[in-house]
Structure formats: C-alpha cells, structure tokens
Design an enzyme around this catalytic site. Structure first.
Site, mmCIF file in Angstrom:
data_model
loop_
_atom_site.group_PDB
_atom_site.id
_atom_site.type_symbol
_atom_site.label_atom_id
_atom_site.label_comp_id
_atom_site.label_asym_id
_atom_site.label_seq_id
_atom_site.Cartn_x
_atom_site.Cartn_y
_atom_site.Cartn_z
ATOM 1 N N GLY A 134 0.626 -1.108 -0.322
ATOM 2 C CA GLY A 134 0.289 -0.108 0.160
ATOM 3 C C GLY A 134 0.490 1.273 -0.089
ATOM 4 N N ASN A 135 1.940 1.496 0.912
ATOM 5 C CA ASN A 135 2.662 3.000 0.561
ATOM 6 C C ASN A 135 3.522 2.546 -0.868
ATOM 7 O OD1 ASN A 135 4.487 0.073 0.881
ATOM 8 N ND2 ASN A 135 5.841 1.934 1.391
ATOM 9 N N LYS A 186 -10.800 -8.122 10.287
ATOM 10 C CA LYS A 186 -10.291 -6.674 9.324
ATOM 11 C C LYS A 186 -11.098 -6.017 8.985
ATOM 12 C CE LYS A 186 -7.247 -6.295 5.696
ATOM 13 N NZ LYS A 186 -6.278 -5.876 6.511
ATOM 14 N N LYS A 219 -3.670 -8.844 -0.340
ATOM 15 C CA LYS A 219 -3.453 -9.422 -1.098
ATOM 16 C C LYS A 219 -2.121 -10.346 -1.809
ATOM 17 C CE LYS A 219 -0.080 -6.316 -0.957
ATOM 18 N NZ LYS A 219 1.448 -6.440 -0.131
ATOM 19 N N LYS A 234 2.883 -11.784 5.302
ATOM 20 C CA LYS A 234 3.285 -11.637 4.248
ATOM 21 C C LYS A 234 4.822 -12.837 4.216
ATOM 22 C CE LYS A 234 4.254 -6.692 3.750
ATOM 23 N NZ LYS A 234 2.555 -6.428 4.055
#
Length: 325
Positions: free
Chosen positions: A11-12, A131, A218, A280
């Site tokens: 996102g960053n 979430k 994601k 991740k």
C-alpha cells in the site's frame, strides 16, 4: 522461455501514511515505485504486477458513507468497492508504467485485468471477521448500522470510544482468468491483476459466482497467481529492506536467507508480527510450497540491488553461506 516474476506492490507504494491521498500524490508514488521495477524488464523477465488497495478502498467506503448521509445514495457493497479500486489503481499503474517504458526505450503492452478471486463460502474466516475497513464510528452510530445493515463492529484501538466495521478475510483458492494472465505474461505483456487481493466471490451449489462481503489478503492472492502461472520468482515490496528477528528490539537480527524449515520455525516461535510481517511470510511460503523457485521481501528502491532483501527458498543454496538459521 523468459523467467516470470510476480511483483506485489504494498500500500505504501501508492499512498504514504502522511499524505492526504490526492491523485497527484498517488500518481507520483506509483511512478517512483515503477521506476524501480524496470530493471526486471531490462533483464528479460516477463512481469505480473499485483497491488494493495487498503487506503484507497477505505476512502471509497467513506465516500459511500458520506454519499448516503448527504444525498441518500445507496452504499455499494464491498465487492463493488474492491472492483472500483482495481480499476482506478490499475489505471494509475498502467499509465505510469507505459511512460516509464517509453522513457527507457522499451516497447511493451501493459494490460489491467479487473480480477475476481474465488474463496470458500465455508472458510472459517467468515465465523471470525477481523479485518477493519472504513471509517471510525461512535458506539451509537455503530449500533444503528448493526440494526440497519447487519454489519459487525469491533472497538478501534487507535481511537478511544471508536468502533470500526470488521469483515472476513478468507483464503483465496482460485483466480479467475488465470490462464489468460499466464498467456498474456508469457507473450511479453505486463499484466496487472489481483488488485487488492482480488474481488471476493464464492460459488453456489450450481457453480454460479456470488459476491462476498470480505477482503482477501493481497500477498496471499499474489502468491496464488504466481504459483498458478508457474512463476519463477515472487517479490513482495514493503517498507523495509529485510525481514528481521526481534524487529526494532534489543536483539534485532537481519534475516537475509531463509529456507522453508527455518521460516516455519520462526513463524511457530512468533518471530514475525501478526498483522504486518507474518502474513507476508505465509504468502512467500505458499509460493515456494506450490512450485515457485524463490520469494523475496524487500523495499522498492532496493529491488535492483540483490544484496538487499530476504530470500526464502525451499532449501538453502550452497552460496548462501551467511544465512541466519
């Protein structure tokens, strides 16, 4: 056959935490990130790009809320909001990437796919939504939304007395049009897909696709498409150059190389924080467990410099003598 790489943009990479989120800010961030990816194309890789959408879809949800309150516009469901963000973010990535390719004298087509991702309607995540999405509400507002819409809320740790809607985050099990993604990428096109983890859908008893009020991780979705198209390498771009043990603690250690066994050991010991690095790591493991050659977690500006980044493989390579077990 060229090597195929899947690159998941965090996102960053699109919107920094201290920014308002104007289109100019997001477009510049996107351009800066993509300039770090061009070396993969120059090295002969075929490339698939995935991306997050957390801040963007959060803004869409707040626009929904404002539109309903101010103009009585019906709120759109979460699957439509994810599709909305896929189109907008995909357009920004595609436009800026075409400009980067042009500046480097590279002729390639870039295509953005609005992508549905199938989840199991019986996934345990539906029984435990965690979430957080959308704006922060007061207790009274949350109670009214529970009554009106059946939403589920949890207390927001970042604001005293605040409550936020929570939705399930089920595991992705299939990417729609994965064969098209592979065919396009193998022919040298750069494909943008599974944006925001993909639009969540499930199958009913007749095999028909149904919308789902959920969000998909994601990185897990990116790892899934990587495995399904038989990609060689999987990159997760985040805000750190390495994965660390005891991150920012007194015994911080850089983990430059990890094999499957050691990565699992660290996960089981709680080395990686849930809600940040642990998901991740699980995505990286999923990729190599399903045939991928190597997963890498690194920072976007360090992607070209292979001395940076944590590399995760099934087994250690002989030359990786400095790994941390």
């Amino acid at each position: 056959m060229n090597k195929l790489a899947v690159v998941a943009l965090g996102g960053n990479a699109l919107l920094r935490g201290n920014q308002r989120g104007t289109v100019e800010e997001q477009s510049q961030n996107t351009l800066d990130t993509l300039e770090n990816l061009i070396f993969l194309v120059k090295e002969g890789y075929d490339v698939i790009i995935a991306h997050g959408n957390g801040p963007q879809v959060g803004n869409i949800l707040m626009r929904n809320d404002a539109g309903e309150q101010l103009y009585n516009i019906p709120q759109m469901p979460l699957d439509i909001d994810v599709a909305d963000s896929q189109g907008g973010i995909g357009y920004m990535i595609e436009r800026n990437l075409r400009n980067v390719l042009k500046a480097n004298g590279i002729e390639k087509d870039v295509v953005t796919l609005v992508t549905q991702v199938v989840v199991d309607k019986n996934d345990p995540a539906f029984a435990d939504p965690i979430k957080r999405v959308g704006k922060i509400y007061s207790r009274e507002e949350a109670d009214q939304l529970i009554a009106d819409k059946g939403w589920i809320f949890k207390e927001e740790v970042k604001a005293d007395g605040g409550w936020r809607r929570v939705v399930p985050s089920p595991k992705p099990i299939r990417v729609m049009n994965e064969k098209i993604v592979e065919d396009l990428a193998r022919k040298g096109n750069i494909v943008i897909t599974v944006g925001g983890g993909g639009i969540p859908v499930s199958e009913d008893e007749n095999g028909n696709l149904c919308p789902v009020e959920a969000v998909i991780d994601k990185d897990l979705a990116s790892a899934l498409i990587g495995a399904r198209v038989k990609a060689d390498e999987f990159y997760i771009l985040t805000d750190v150059s390495f994965v660390y043990k005891d991150f920012k603690g007194p015994n911080e250690e850089k983990l430059e190389f990890l094999n499957h066994a050691d990565t699992m050991k660290h996960l089981e010991e709680g080395t990686f924080a849930e809600g940040s690095m642990a998901p991740k790591i699980r995505a990286c493991l999923s990729f190599i467990e399903n045939g991928g050659g190597k997963s890498v977690i690194t920072e976007a500006t360090k992607l070209e410099d292979k001395s940076y980044g944590t590399k995760i493989t099934m087994e250690y390579d002989e030359k990786d003598v400095n790994h941390i077990a």
